[in-house]
Design a protein around this motif. Sequence first.
Motif, PDB file in Angstrom:
ATOM      1  N   LYS A   8     -33.564  14.379 -19.627  1.00 53.02           N
ATOM      2  CA  LYS A   8     -34.895  13.828 -19.872  1.00 53.02           C
ATOM      3  C   LYS A   8     -34.789  12.439 -20.488  1.00 53.02           C
ATOM      4  O   LYS A   8     -33.763  12.084 -21.053  1.00 53.02           O
ATOM      5  CB  LYS A   8     -35.724  14.749 -20.756  1.00 53.02           C
ATOM      6  N   VAL A   9     -35.844  11.680 -20.363  1.00 51.68           N
ATOM      7  CA  VAL A   9     -35.915  10.337 -20.903  1.00 51.68           C
ATOM      8  C   VAL A   9     -36.747  10.378 -22.174  1.00 51.68           C
ATOM      9  O   VAL A   9     -37.877  10.883 -22.162  1.00 51.68           O
ATOM     10  CB  VAL A   9     -36.547   9.357 -19.886  1.00 51.68           C
ATOM     11  N   LEU A  10     -36.186   9.875 -23.262  1.00 53.89           N
ATOM     12  CA  LEU A  10     -36.921   9.694 -24.503  1.00 53.89           C
ATOM     13  C   LEU A  10     -37.170   8.193 -24.634  1.00 53.89           C
ATOM     14  O   LEU A  10     -36.218   7.411 -24.682  1.00 53.89           O
ATOM     15  CB  LEU A  10     -36.121  10.214 -25.703  1.00 53.89           C
ATOM     16  N   ALA A  11     -38.422   7.791 -24.663  1.00 52.87           N
ATOM     17  CA  ALA A  11     -38.772   6.374 -24.719  1.00 52.87           C
ATOM     18  C   ALA A  11     -39.355   6.039 -26.077  1.00 52.87           C
ATOM     19  O   ALA A  11     -40.198   6.770 -26.594  1.00 52.87           O
ATOM     20  CB  ALA A  11     -39.781   6.037 -23.619  1.00 52.87           C
ATOM     21  N   CYS A  12     -38.892   4.937 -26.664  1.00 52.97           N
ATOM     22  CA  CYS A  12     -39.422   4.521 -27.967  1.00 52.97           C
ATOM     23  C   CYS A  12     -39.478   3.008 -28.039  1.00 52.97           C
ATOM     24  O   CYS A  12     -38.792   2.312 -27.301  1.00 52.97           O
ATOM     25  CB  CYS A  12     -38.583   5.097 -29.106  1.00 52.97           C
ATOM     26  N   GLY A  13     -40.287   2.524 -28.945  1.00 55.48           N
ATOM     27  CA  GLY A  13     -40.403   1.091 -29.140  1.00 55.48           C
ATOM     28  C   GLY A  13     -40.888   0.781 -30.539  1.00 55.48           C
ATOM     29  O   GLY A  13     -41.285   1.675 -31.284  1.00 55.48           O
ATOM     30  N   SER A  14     -40.844  -0.497 -30.863  1.00 49.96           N
ATOM     31  CA  SER A  14     -41.372  -0.940 -32.152  1.00 49.96           C
ATOM     32  C   SER A  14     -42.423  -2.008 -31.907  1.00 49.96           C
ATOM     33  O   SER A  14     -42.368  -2.740 -30.918  1.00 49.96           O
ATOM     34  CB  SER A  14     -40.247  -1.494 -33.038  1.00 49.96           C
ATOM     35  N   GLY A  15     -43.394  -2.073 -32.802  1.00 50.78           N
ATOM     36  CA  GLY A  15     -44.464  -3.058 -32.643  1.00 50.78           C
ATOM     37  C   GLY A  15     -45.238  -2.822 -31.360  1.00 50.78           C
ATOM     38  O   GLY A  15     -45.554  -1.693 -30.994  1.00 50.78           O
ATOM     39  N   GLY A  16     -45.508  -3.904 -30.626  1.00 48.95           N
ATOM     40  CA  GLY A  16     -46.242  -3.799 -29.372  1.00 48.95           C
ATOM     41  C   GLY A  16     -45.489  -3.027 -28.300  1.00 48.95           C
ATOM     42  O   GLY A  16     -46.090  -2.549 -27.337  1.00 48.95           O
ATOM     43  N   ALA A  17     -44.186  -2.881 -28.476  1.00 48.09           N
ATOM     44  CA  ALA A  17     -43.381  -2.163 -27.492  1.00 48.09           C
ATOM     45  C   ALA A  17     -43.623  -0.661 -27.514  1.00 48.09           C
ATOM     46  O   ALA A  17     -43.223   0.043 -26.592  1.00 48.09           O
ATOM     47  CB  ALA A  17     -41.900  -2.470 -27.714  1.00 48.09           C
ATOM     48  N   VAL A  18     -44.287  -0.156 -28.544  1.00 41.26           N
ATOM     49  CA  VAL A  18     -44.645   1.271 -28.586  1.00 41.26           C
ATOM     50  C   VAL A  18     -45.495   1.617 -27.367  1.00 41.26           C
ATOM     51  O   VAL A  18     -45.301   2.659 -26.733  1.00 41.26           O
ATOM     52  CB  VAL A  18     -45.395   1.620 -29.892  1.00 41.26           C
ATOM     53  N   LEU A  19     -46.423   0.742 -27.041  1.00 40.29           N
ATOM     54  CA  LEU A  19     -47.289   0.990 -25.888  1.00 40.29           C
ATOM     55  C   LEU A  19     -46.514   0.952 -24.576  1.00 40.29           C
ATOM     56  O   LEU A  19     -46.814   1.712 -23.655  1.00 40.29           O
ATOM     57  CB  LEU A  19     -48.432  -0.023 -25.855  1.00 40.29           C
ATOM     58  N   LEU A  20     -45.494   0.102 -24.489  1.00 39.60           N
ATOM     59  CA  LEU A  20     -44.666   0.081 -23.289  1.00 39.60           C
ATOM     60  C   LEU A  20     -43.873   1.378 -23.151  1.00 39.60           C
ATOM     61  O   LEU A  20     -43.702   1.887 -22.044  1.00 39.60           O
ATOM     62  CB  LEU A  20     -43.703  -1.108 -23.321  1.00 39.60           C
ATOM     63  N   ALA A  21     -43.392   1.918 -24.280  1.00 38.37           N
ATOM     64  CA  ALA A  21     -42.669   3.190 -24.241  1.00 38.37           C
ATOM     65  C   ALA A  21     -43.595   4.296 -23.749  1.00 38.37           C
ATOM     66  O   ALA A  21     -43.202   5.135 -22.933  1.00 38.37           O
ATOM     67  CB  ALA A  21     -42.111   3.524 -25.624  1.00 38.37           C
ATOM     68  N   GLN A  22     -44.824   4.299 -24.222  1.00 41.86           N
ATOM     69  CA  GLN A  22     -45.795   5.299 -23.772  1.00 41.86           C
ATOM     70  C   GLN A  22     -46.089   5.118 -22.290  1.00 41.86           C
ATOM     71  O   GLN A  22     -46.200   6.096 -21.541  1.00 41.86           O
ATOM     72  CB  GLN A  22     -47.075   5.199 -24.600  1.00 41.86           C
ATOM     73  N   HIS A  23     -46.204   3.887 -21.858  1.00 45.57           N
ATOM     74  CA  HIS A  23     -46.486   3.607 -20.444  1.00 45.57           C
ATOM     75  C   HIS A  23     -45.326   4.077 -19.563  1.00 45.57           C
ATOM     76  O   HIS A  23     -45.552   4.710 -18.520  1.00 45.57           O
ATOM     77  CB  HIS A  23     -46.740   2.109 -20.252  1.00 45.57           C
ATOM     78  N   ALA A  24     -44.097   3.793 -19.983  1.00 46.09           N
ATOM     79  CA  ALA A  24     -42.928   4.209 -19.202  1.00 46.09           C
ATOM     80  C   ALA A  24     -42.889   5.724 -19.057  1.00 46.09           C
ATOM     81  O   ALA A  24     -42.684   6.247 -17.958  1.00 46.09           O
ATOM     82  CB  ALA A  24     -41.645   3.695 -19.859  1.00 46.09           C
TER      83      ALA A  24
END
Length: 195
Positions: A44-60
């Motif tokens: 499985k893929v676990l996606a994470c980000g910081s700052g504005g990249a949190v939304l990109l992780a959710q999008h991915a």
Amino acid sequence: MLEQRIQQHFFDSADLKYAAVDVLSRPIHDAAHALLGCITSGGKVLACGSGGAVLLAQHAAAQLVGQFERERPSLAAVALGADAALLNALARSGQGEQMLARQVQALGHPGDLLLAISTGDSAPDVLAAIEVAHDKEMAVIALTGEAGGDLAGVLTDTDVCIAVPNQRAARVLEAQLLVIHCLCDTVDLQLLGDH
């Protein structure tokens, strides 16, 4: 004057994408292979980000679980850091920077993949998540800005770093969205064939 400034944002975004294509195409190719390897082996893929990249992780994660441009079976992906109750509990205990790492510890397994996203600035929460992913024998794809920032320094030879060659967070995020779409399209192409 305002209209010219707005137009300049479009020009700057387009210029970065044209300039970055030669730099990013090989790392995106390598990342797509790592992503496909994880998915086809049952990981499985676990996606994470910081700052504005949190939304990109959710999008991915949403594009993998849902669909990108074509109907296909759902792929196993989770966006980390979206749990407000967990964030509040860890923040109250002084462990807010460990939220992503704790989620990787709880959810990650060998063969899984961590998609770690930052614009290139300091991201201690994402760095901690990468360290735990390595401890759990997970592959890491890091999307970052400039020369990789702090994230590039903790990656191993088997990880993939996709470093958007720019310092402005807005431009980096725009290019990272395109990278995510390239990855999703590549996965769909490999799983479903050409249109």
